[in-house]
Design a protein around this motif. Structure first.
Motif, PDB file in Angstrom:
ATOM      1  N   LEU A 141     -20.006  33.158  22.860  1.00 26.84           N
ATOM      2  CA  LEU A 141     -20.486  32.950  24.187  1.00 26.84           C
ATOM      3  C   LEU A 141     -19.505  32.143  24.916  1.00 26.84           C
ATOM      4  N   LEU A 142     -19.054  31.235  24.536  1.00 24.48           N
ATOM      5  CA  LEU A 142     -18.235  30.278  25.420  1.00 24.48           C
ATOM      6  C   LEU A 142     -16.684  30.949  25.323  1.00 24.48           C
ATOM      7  N   GLU A 143     -16.179  31.479  24.093  1.00 24.25           N
ATOM      8  CA  GLU A 143     -14.969  32.260  24.249  1.00 24.25           C
ATOM      9  C   GLU A 143     -14.941  33.211  25.022  1.00 24.25           C
ATOM     10  N   LEU A 144     -16.169  33.751  25.435  1.00 27.40           N
ATOM     11  CA  LEU A 144     -15.987  35.059  26.302  1.00 27.40           C
ATOM     12  C   LEU A 144     -15.925  34.658  27.765  1.00 27.40           C
ATOM     13  N   MET A 145     -17.044  33.609  28.081  1.00 24.77           N
ATOM     14  CA  MET A 145     -16.874  32.857  29.326  1.00 24.77           C
ATOM     15  C   MET A 145     -15.763  32.614  29.807  1.00 24.77           C
ATOM     16  N   TYR A 146     -14.962  31.636  28.919  1.00 24.15           N
ATOM     17  CA  TYR A 146     -13.670  31.122  29.188  1.00 24.15           C
ATOM     18  C   TYR A 146     -12.645  32.381  29.402  1.00 24.15           C
ATOM     19  N   ALA A 147     -12.633  33.288  28.389  1.00 30.32           N
ATOM     20  CA  ALA A 147     -11.706  34.532  28.550  1.00 30.32           C
ATOM     21  C   ALA A 147     -11.997  35.319  29.598  1.00 30.32           C
ATOM     22  N   THR A 148     -13.105  35.331  30.426  1.00 32.51           N
ATOM     23  CA  THR A 148     -13.497  36.231  31.386  1.00 32.51           C
ATOM     24  C   THR A 148     -13.620  35.738  32.836  1.00 32.51           C
ATOM     25  N   GLY A 149     -13.898  34.441  32.642  1.00 32.82           N
ATOM     26  CA  GLY A 149     -14.571  33.782  33.891  1.00 32.82           C
ATOM     27  C   GLY A 149     -15.595  34.183  34.648  1.00 32.82           C
ATOM     28  N   ALA A 150     -16.559  34.630  33.652  1.00 32.65           N
ATOM     29  CA  ALA A 150     -17.874  35.191  33.742  1.00 32.65           C
ATOM     30  C   ALA A 150     -18.816  34.171  34.490  1.00 32.65           C
ATOM     31  N   ARG A 151     -19.496  34.234  35.423  1.00 32.97           N
ATOM     32  CA  ARG A 151     -20.724  33.667  35.728  1.00 32.97           C
ATOM     33  C   ARG A 151     -21.768  33.439  34.765  1.00 32.97           C
ATOM     34  N   VAL A 152     -22.580  32.510  34.834  1.00 35.25           N
ATOM     35  CA  VAL A 152     -23.462  32.425  33.700  1.00 35.25           C
ATOM     36  C   VAL A 152     -24.660  33.560  33.900  1.00 35.25           C
ATOM     37  N   SER A 153     -24.767  33.894  34.941  1.00 31.52           N
ATOM     38  CA  SER A 153     -25.735  35.199  35.167  1.00 31.52           C
ATOM     39  C   SER A 153     -25.083  36.182  34.476  1.00 31.52           C
ATOM     40  N   GLU A 154     -23.749  36.365  34.759  1.00 30.94           N
ATOM     41  CA  GLU A 154     -23.161  37.704  34.366  1.00 30.94           C
ATOM     42  C   GLU A 154     -23.008  37.636  32.671  1.00 30.94           C
ATOM     43  N   ALA A 155     -22.904  36.246  32.190  1.00 33.03           N
ATOM     44  CA  ALA A 155     -22.986  36.625  30.735  1.00 33.03           C
ATOM     45  C   ALA A 155     -24.041  36.744  30.124  1.00 33.03           C
ATOM     46  N   VAL A 156     -25.266  36.317  30.480  1.00 33.46           N
ATOM     47  CA  VAL A 156     -26.829  36.217  29.877  1.00 33.46           C
ATOM     48  C   VAL A 156     -27.104  37.911  30.193  1.00 33.46           C
ATOM     49  N   ASN A 157     -26.591  38.462  31.248  1.00 34.00           N
ATOM     50  CA  ASN A 157     -26.929  39.810  31.672  1.00 34.00           C
ATOM     51  C   ASN A 157     -26.064  40.810  30.886  1.00 34.00           C
ATOM     52  N   LEU A 158     -25.100  40.630  29.925  1.00 33.51           N
ATOM     53  CA  LEU A 158     -24.679  41.446  29.151  1.00 33.51           C
ATOM     54  C   LEU A 158     -25.042  42.313  28.113  1.00 33.51           C
ATOM     55  N   ASN A 159     -24.962  43.572  27.963  1.00 36.50           N
ATOM     56  CA  ASN A 159     -25.491  44.201  26.920  1.00 36.50           C
ATOM     57  C   ASN A 159     -24.392  44.417  25.949  1.00 36.50           C
ATOM     58  N   VAL A 160     -24.979  44.884  24.710  1.00 33.09           N
ATOM     59  CA  VAL A 160     -23.748  45.216  23.829  1.00 33.09           C
ATOM     60  C   VAL A 160     -23.009  46.171  24.254  1.00 33.09           C
TER      61      VAL A 160
END
Length: 301
Positions: A141-160
């Motif tokens: 989760l944290l690696e993806l958020m830092y790697a992409t600059g995703a908002r928290v809502s964007e991160a939790v709404n991700l699907n596989v």
């Protein structure tokens, strides 16, 4: 009609015809309750009695009242609500002139985003190391958020299925706008490990869901969960700064620009509709350069 009746009409309009969210409608209701109460206090019982001078006086009242003083951003929001209400009254033929046409909110002070250093980000991410299910998920989760600059809502709404070819992720931002953002090698490794070793375990605990990040009961991870995960990692890393999910987004943008990335590329990666929004990060890097210069150059002081 009374002011209260006009307010009710406006709220029905934004809720039904414009389809605004319940939270937004509730915010409009609170703002207009303050406005209607002030009008009543001033002896104004009909919106046709409101003039530009009336609204200027209301703005002054909001900025100087002793009870529940408003911040500049709250004042700007409330005046924006009042302007929207008066435009509605004009459109509906309740008034002949929009008295709020020249009403302007106060100029807000420039607030620079809070970013942490590369070293602090590394410490934060290292604090999620581990082989158990929760650690593997938190690391991904944290690696993806830092790697992409995703908002928290964007991160939790991700699907596989939003993880494309292991090195690209599809984020859905504001207004359901989608963008494609690459994943670096660290994020790829962390997400891959999570998908293979942790997500199947979590998924077995709940109902079938396409969500990428799952909670310990198998349901989609919530925004509140992300806050708690980041806060716990920051405590383990012994960081003496306040960390939030948005901190990783700010740090992502700041570190890219400091590394020489073009501001328009960063704009696309962040999903900003205007480059002006992204350019605030250039102020952060400029301030960093000034600090380094001031402490390093022999004739800077």
């Amino acid at each position: 009609m009374t002011v209260a009746a006009d307010v009710d009409g406006f709220l029905r309009h934004v809720a039904i015809e414009r389809g605004l969210s319940a939270n937004t409608v509730a915010a409009y209701r609170r703002d207009l309750a303050v406005y209607a109460a002030w009008l009543d206090q001033e002896g104004i019982g009909d919106v046709r009695q409101v003039t530009p001078a009336t609204l200027s006086a209301f703005a002054v009242h909001l900025g100087t009242r002793e009870e529940s003083p408003l911040t500049a951003s709250s004042l700007a929001r409330m005046l924006s609500t009042v302007r929207g209400f008066h435009r509605f009254l004009l459109d509906e033929g309740r008034v002949e002139v929009d008295a709020s046409r020249d009403l302007r909110p106060p100029k807000l002070p420039s607030r620079l985003p809070k970013a942490i250093s590369v070293e602090q980000v590394s410490a934060l991410l290292a604090a999620t190391d581990g082989d158990d299910v929760a650690a593997l998920r938190d690391k991904a989760l944290l690696e993806l958020m830092y790697a992409t600059g995703a908002r928290v809502s964007e991160a939790v709404n991700l699907n596989v299925d939003d993880v494309i070819d292991s090195d690209i992720v599809r984020l859905t931002g504001k207004g359901s706008k989608q963008r494609i953002v690459p994943l670096g090698s660290y994020a790829q490794e962390a997400v891959s490990a999570y998908l293979v070793r942790a997500r199947p375990v979590l998924s077995a605990k709940g109902k079938a869901t396409p969500a990428l990040f799952l909670g310990m009961r198998g349901a989609r991870l919530s925004r509140q969960n992300v806050w708690l995960i980041i806060r716990a990692a920051a405590e383990r890393a012994k960081l003496d700064v306040e960390i939030s999910p948005h901190t990783l987004r700010h740090s992502f943008a700041t570190h890219l620009l400091a590394g020489g990335a073009d501001v328009r590329v960063v704009q696309e990666l962040l999903g900003h509709s205007s480059v002006a929004t992204t350019q605030i990060y250039t102020l952060v890097t400029a301030d960093t350069l000034r600090d380094v210069y001031a402490t390093s150059h022999p004739r800077a002081r």
